[in-house]
Scaffold this active site. Structure first.
Site, PDB file in Angstrom:
ATOM      1  N   THR A   1      34.219  30.169  38.624  1.00 26.56           N
ATOM      2  CA  THR A   1      34.825  29.933  37.313  1.00 26.56           C
ATOM      3  C   THR A   1      36.342  29.987  37.351  1.00 26.56           C
ATOM      4  O   THR A   1      37.005  29.466  36.460  1.00 26.56           O
ATOM      5  CB  THR A   1      34.356  31.021  36.347  1.00 26.56           C
ATOM      6  OG1 THR A   1      34.615  32.298  36.957  1.00 26.56           O
ATOM      7  CG2 THR A   1      32.869  30.915  36.080  1.00 26.56           C
TER       8      THR A   1
ATOM      9  N   ILE B   1      43.035  28.758  25.936  1.00 25.40           N
ATOM     10  CA  ILE B   1      42.727  28.316  27.294  1.00 25.40           C
ATOM     11  C   ILE B   1      43.670  29.054  28.247  1.00 25.40           C
ATOM     12  O   ILE B   1      44.887  28.895  28.197  1.00 25.40           O
ATOM     13  CB  ILE B   1      42.891  26.787  27.423  1.00 25.40           C
ATOM     14  CG1 ILE B   1      41.925  26.063  26.466  1.00 25.40           C
ATOM     15  CG2 ILE B   1      42.671  26.341  28.867  1.00 25.40           C
ATOM     16  CD1 ILE B   1      40.446  26.334  26.681  1.00 25.40           C
TER      17      ILE B   1
ATOM     18  N   PRO C   1      44.586  26.065  32.343  1.00 21.00           N
ATOM     19  CA  PRO C   1      44.120  24.694  32.077  1.00 21.00           C
ATOM     20  C   PRO C   1      43.468  24.029  33.289  1.00 21.00           C
ATOM     21  O   PRO C   1      42.526  23.258  33.132  1.00 21.00           O
ATOM     22  CB  PRO C   1      45.399  23.953  31.673  1.00 21.00           C
ATOM     23  CG  PRO C   1      46.335  25.024  31.200  1.00 21.00           C
ATOM     24  CD  PRO C   1      46.002  26.254  32.000  1.00 21.00           C
TER      25      PRO C   1
ATOM     26  N   THR D   1      41.653  25.354  35.882  1.00 22.78           N
ATOM     27  CA  THR D   1      40.283  25.782  36.152  1.00 22.78           C
ATOM     28  C   THR D   1      39.395  25.639  34.919  1.00 22.78           C
ATOM     29  O   THR D   1      38.193  25.425  35.054  1.00 22.78           O
ATOM     30  CB  THR D   1      40.267  27.236  36.646  1.00 22.78           C
ATOM     31  OG1 THR D   1      41.015  28.044  35.723  1.00 22.78           O
ATOM     32  CG2 THR D   1      40.887  27.357  38.022  1.00 22.78           C
TER      33      THR D   1
ATOM     34  N   GLN E   1      35.787  23.745  34.698  1.00 22.56           N
ATOM     35  CA  GLN E   1      34.568  24.299  34.117  1.00 22.56           C
ATOM     36  C   GLN E   1      33.939  23.318  33.135  1.00 22.56           C
ATOM     37  O   GLN E   1      32.732  23.109  33.141  1.00 22.56           O
ATOM     38  CB  GLN E   1      34.894  25.599  33.369  1.00 22.56           C
ATOM     39  CG  GLN E   1      35.110  26.777  34.288  1.00 22.56           C
ATOM     40  CD  GLN E   1      33.794  27.259  34.844  1.00 22.56           C
ATOM     41  OE1 GLN E   1      32.978  27.835  34.148  1.00 22.56           O
ATOM     42  NE2 GLN E   1      33.562  26.980  36.096  1.00 22.56           N
TER      43      GLN E   1
ATOM     44  N   VAL F   1      34.455  28.892  28.460  1.00 21.56           N
ATOM     45  CA  VAL F   1      34.307  27.451  28.687  1.00 21.56           C
ATOM     46  C   VAL F   1      33.227  27.121  29.728  1.00 21.56           C
ATOM     47  O   VAL F   1      33.079  25.972  30.109  1.00 21.56           O
ATOM     48  CB  VAL F   1      35.649  26.821  29.144  1.00 21.56           C
ATOM     49  CG1 VAL F   1      36.634  26.821  27.990  1.00 21.56           C
ATOM     50  CG2 VAL F   1      36.222  27.542  30.357  1.00 21.56           C
ATOM     51  N   GLY F   2      32.472  28.130  30.153  1.00 24.67           N
ATOM     52  CA  GLY F   2      31.538  27.898  31.259  1.00 24.67           C
ATOM     53  C   GLY F   2      30.315  27.079  30.897  1.00 24.67           C
ATOM     54  O   GLY F   2      29.738  26.423  31.749  1.00 24.67           O
ATOM     55  N   GLU F   3      29.911  27.141  29.647  1.00 25.62           N
ATOM     56  CA  GLU F   3      28.628  26.524  29.307  1.00 25.62           C
ATOM     57  C   GLU F   3      28.719  25.373  28.322  1.00 25.62           C
ATOM     58  O   GLU F   3      27.883  24.468  28.335  1.00 25.62           O
ATOM     59  CB  GLU F   3      27.671  27.598  28.789  1.00 25.62           C
ATOM     60  CG  GLU F   3      27.212  28.472  29.951  1.00 25.62           C
ATOM     61  CD  GLU F   3      26.620  29.792  29.530  1.00 25.62           C
ATOM     62  OE1 GLU F   3      25.392  29.907  29.597  1.00 25.62           O
ATOM     63  OE2 GLU F   3      27.361  30.721  29.168  1.00 25.62           O
TER      64      GLU F   3
END
Lengths: 188, 706
Positions: free
Chosen positions: B464, B587, B590, B592, B596, B660-662
């Site tokens: 991540t 954020i 930006p 990474t 994601q 922001v992972g999913e």
């Protein structure tokens, strides 16, 4: 016959990143396991162990190969380059540098295989090898433009589950432009 | 400490701290840390789907070269079976070798340990296990006995049937999504050893303290007697918690008193590390002629094991997404003789959004309305079920910005009007949302005598960019440069912290790190500038801070746009463009964060077109449990994908990070399916949208037209 030479094991000398390693190996040992388990070269990754994911890609005599489908005993006499042999000391190869700068990876596990593949892609392309994405495959056509479609097709043997393909394509394109520019400078 | 004003590190694109290690092969993953006297374990999985183990003939295998031990239910130590950990009771599959029952295909029945992996594998394959087989059932039918509604799985507001009857336009459609697998590129692996009375575990997980505590409890050890580290993780996506190989490795290391490593094969990963349940969903929508929803009904069915209840909560998606006069949502589960499903990237929201966002598109078609206009019409001002205010809800800004960039205004809404040779071209859109939670975490920050700072927190960086994000958050909180901050993560000795899951990692850990940094600055102000040799350390837990958070609907939102080309001669769907615009709070990095989001959208594409695990009902196991049988998107499947975000601030939120992972995977498959409809005029309600499904739809059309 040395103790290493039995019906199930042999001594082999592997030439890896310009260095020779002599070791006894079980005949069943793959090149991948010899690298990871015997030589502590763990940069080459095991993602599926059956030739489907590309994480174990190394260069054998300059060509990319999945090291999980190659037995260590069969790799004797070959020049093997692993991810540990790609940078020049502290200086990253342009492909590595582009992967870092453009975030061409997330978890990093497929990355060594992607980078080794990308090195071979640049060579294969420069040598004029066509791909399934190449429109004009006549030998006299010369290397096709290295479009995103060409890069995607040529890099499709390396799976990335994090979904970093978009930036992988950008990284390979940037490295290709840099190495081509470098070559031009040398010629000039 | 420096007091000169410096620019914020948060919000500036920064390459990964461990980037160099990852591109040079220097980063070591769980199975790559060398130990002398290392032994290799190989799990033996059941070949039947239900029954009892009659006998395990380990004598012959023990005599094979290099074999050190064979563990099974006849000789393994007893462990506790009533452990409740940080994330509930572990999947009972971790309670290995405790009885002779086989509840599903691929159940671990033995562990063979040998001096080399080749010896262990040969011996494991030679081990003869005989069974008393019983009939099994891995089916997932609606009318199957035993289906039930789990606790808290149903919400009701108003009278859906009455509102449907009063609606001008009604849509009633069924959707399915298949079983899907995480398929992290690094197969699960663990290395375990006893060191001076402490159990040392080198792991690939999403939460080292979580795994450490569960292991300690299972083996009745002091919590302080177990240390788990997980420096680099080769992908996780929900699958990397405590699993059977951890427990088996601890048993073996204890018996042999030497380090033991178990690295699962890819086929074993498919069998014993969890998956996303298939879903069967029905969505009923009723609307007035102007598009306002009168009825919203979403029923979902998912599969669970006979061992543990896991609910793929797809019906939750609409509870915060759309308001309606009447609202009903329910999840049902069907137990089967299968391994327990588990969290997989956007559990619930990924399949749920496919159904609801496809249904909204179908409703828009019936109404003759633009699908974005339909969503604007139904934008709620407060939580549709809870009535709570939203912390921030900038969905419409996402649609506005996305529509502008995608050129939505120029779209001809009629289906099947764009053709290029054999290919029909279409575009589609969908909304997405994902909760933004926070969980208590502990962080410590040390001011070192040399002017640098060390941050310790049991976070996990599963790709991540957490390590990098926490570094810049700490740097800003300490008012220093990121280069002076060293973040150490993924070591259970650093204390309890939330796991890398639920899109809550950066929010939860970042909060703890910022709080500890703030406390440290206060301490340093009181103490003056002199730092002793041991440094000055402050440890802070966020439990109280999180408890003070006002009750609100806290969600990230987004708009997904897709363009597809459908080859009507082969049935192949190619996604030619994806654009996602998100409102996901602050954020942090930006570079990474975009990775994601794009990664999630890539998953959505893969879910829409490729992924499908198939079970053989006769044998109860997977067909083609490998990357040929289970294809996920390869490079050539993925076009240019753009992800961006709009401002999304909540002045009342102390961290402002939403995660922001999913959210990137949510809604993507619906946008693609809606684009396929726009291209072809046929609805694709079953994933993946395989060529045969497209060709059948084309044949249907031809039949109707004839």
């Amino acid at each position: 016959m040395s103790p290493a030479e039995t019906s199930t094991s042999s001594a082999v000398t592997l030439n890896i990143n310009g260095e020779k390693h002599t070791l006894p190996v079980d005949h069943r040992t793959t090149l991948l396991d010899a690298l990871r388990e015997r030589l502590d070269l763990t940069g080459t990754k095991k993602g599926c162990d059956q030739g489907q994911c590309g994480a174990c890609t190394v260069l054998v005599d300059g060509r990319r190969a999945v090291s999980c489908l190659q037995l260590a005993v069969a790799a004797e006499g070959r020049e093997i380059t692993t991810i540990e042999g790609v940078a020049q000391g502290d200086r990253l190869h342009p492909v590595q540098q582009a992967f870092v700068e453009l975030d061409g990876f997330q978890c990093g596990y497929c990355t060594p295989g992607q980078i080794c593949s990308a090195l071979a892609v640049l060579e294969e392309h420069a040598a004029g090898w066509p791909s399934a994405a190449t429109e004009d495959v006549r030998p006299e056509a010369g290397p096709p433009p290295l479009t995103p479609e060409e890069i995607r097709e040529r890099m499709s043997g390396n799976l990335c589950r994090c979904g970093a393909y978009v930036s992988i394509v950008q990284a390979v394109a940037r490295a290709a432009a840099q190495t081509t520019d470098g070559a031009k400078e040398q010629v000039a | 400490m420096t007091t000169t004003a410096k620019p914020d590190a948060v919000g500036v694109a920064r390459t990964r701290i461990e980037g160099r290690d990852k591109v040079t092969g220097a980063a070591r993953y769980a199975s790559e840390i060398p130990f002398t006297e290392l032994a290799h374990g190989w799990l033996v999985l059941s070949t039947i789907a239900r029954g009892r183990i009659r006998a395990i003939d380990d004598a012959a295998v023990r005599a094979l070269p290099g074999v050190l031990t064979v563990l099974h239910h006849g000789n393994a130590p007893r462990i506790k079976d009533d452990v409740i950990g940080a994330l509930g009771r572990p999947d009972p599959i971790v309670e290995v070798f405790q009885h002779d029952r086989v509840p599903h295909a691929g159940w671990p029945v033995a562990l063979v340990v040998a001096g080399t992996s080749e010896q262990a594998r040969e011996a494991a394959e030679a081990l003869v296990v005989t069974y008393d087989e019983e009939p099994h059932d891995v089916s997932f039918d609606a009318d199957k006995e035993g289906a039930y509604v789990p606790q808290d799985a149903e919400t009701v507001k108003g009278d859906v049937e009455a509102e449907l009857a009063a609606s001008t336009v009604v849509l009633d459609a069924a959707y399915t999504t298949p079983e899907q697998h995480h398929s992290a590129m690094e197969p699960h692996a663990v290395t375990v050893r006893w060191d001076g009375g402490r159990l040392e575990v080198f792991d690939s997980n999403q939460g080292s303290k979580w795994v450490a505590d569960d292991l300690a409890n299972l083996f009745s050890l002091d919590l302080s007697a177990v240390r788990v580290r997980s420096e680099h993780v080769g992908g996780a996506f929900g699958s990397k918690g405590l699993r059977s190989h951890h427990v088996a490795a601890v048993m073996a290391a204890t018996e042999l008193q030497r380090p033991v490593r178990i690295a699962l094969t890819r086929r074993q990963v498919f069998a014993i590390t969890g998956y996303r349940s298939p879903t069967a969903q029905r969505v009923r929508l009723g609307a007035d002629a102007d598009g306002r929803l009168r009825a919203f009904a979403h029923e979902n069915r998912s599969m669970t094991s006979t061992l543990r209840e896991f609910v793929e909560g797809s019906a939750g998606f609409g509870r915060t997404m759309y308001d309606s006069v009447a609202h009903h949502s329910v999840d049902r589960v069907v137990p089967a003789d299968v391994g327990t499903p588990t969290w997989m990237r956007a559990p619930g929201e990924a399949p749920g959004s496919f159904a609801v966002e496809s249904a909204m598109d179908e409703l828009a078609e019936k109404l003759g309305m633009d699908p974005i206009a339909l969503r604007v019409r139904n934008e709620p001002t407060a939580g549709p079920i809870s009535g709570l205010p939203f912390s921030s809800r900038n969905l419409l800004a996402c649609f506005e910005e996305g529509a502008r960039r995608f050129g939505w205004a120029d779209r001809d809404p009629r289906p099947r009007v764009r053709r290029e040779g054999n290919r029909l071209i279409g575009t589609g859109v969908a909304a997405c949302t994902f909760p933004s939670g926070a969980a208590p975490s502990t962080a410590s920050v040390t001011a070192e005598p040399d002017g640098t700072f060390t941050v310790r927190i049991t976070a996990a960086d599963v790709g991540t960019g957490a390590r990098t994000a926490l570094t810049v958050l700490a740097a800003d909180a300490l008012d220093t440069a990121p280069e002076r901050v060293h973040v150490r993560i993924a070591d259970s000795d650093f204390g309890a912290a939330w796991v890398a899951g639920g899109s809550m990692g950066t929010r939860s850990w970042g909060w703890a790190v910022m709080a500890a940094a703030r406390d440290l600055r206060e301490q340093l102000t009181l103490r003056g500038t002199e730092i002793p040799a041991a440094g000055v350390t402050v440890t802070t837990n966020t439990a109280e801070l999180i408890a003070q958070l006002a009750q609100k609907e806290r969600y990230a939102f987004g708009a997904q746009f897709a363009e597809v080309a459908v080859d009507v001669t082969t049935g192949e769907v190619r996604v030619t463009r994806l654009l996602g615009v998100f409102a996901a709070g602050r954020i942090v990095n930006p570079l990474t964060a975009r990775s994601q989001l794009v990664g999630g959208m890539t998953w959505g594409l893969s879910m829409a077109l490729h992924e499908e695990a198939v079970r053989d009902e006769t044998f109860g196991s997977h067909v083609g449990a490998d990357f040929a049988g289970y294809h996920f998107a390869a490079n050539a499947d993925v076009p240019v994908i753009e992800a961006d975000w709009v401002p999304d601030e909540d002045p009342d939120d102390p961290v402002g990070i939403k995660g922001v992972g999913e959210i990137g995977i949510v809604g993507t498959a619906a946008a693609i399916a809606n684009a396929v409809w726009h291209a072809t005029g046929s609805r694709q309600r079953h994933l993946p949208i395989r060529p045969d499904r497209v060709l059948l739809a084309e044949a249907d059309r031809a039949g109707h037209d004839a």
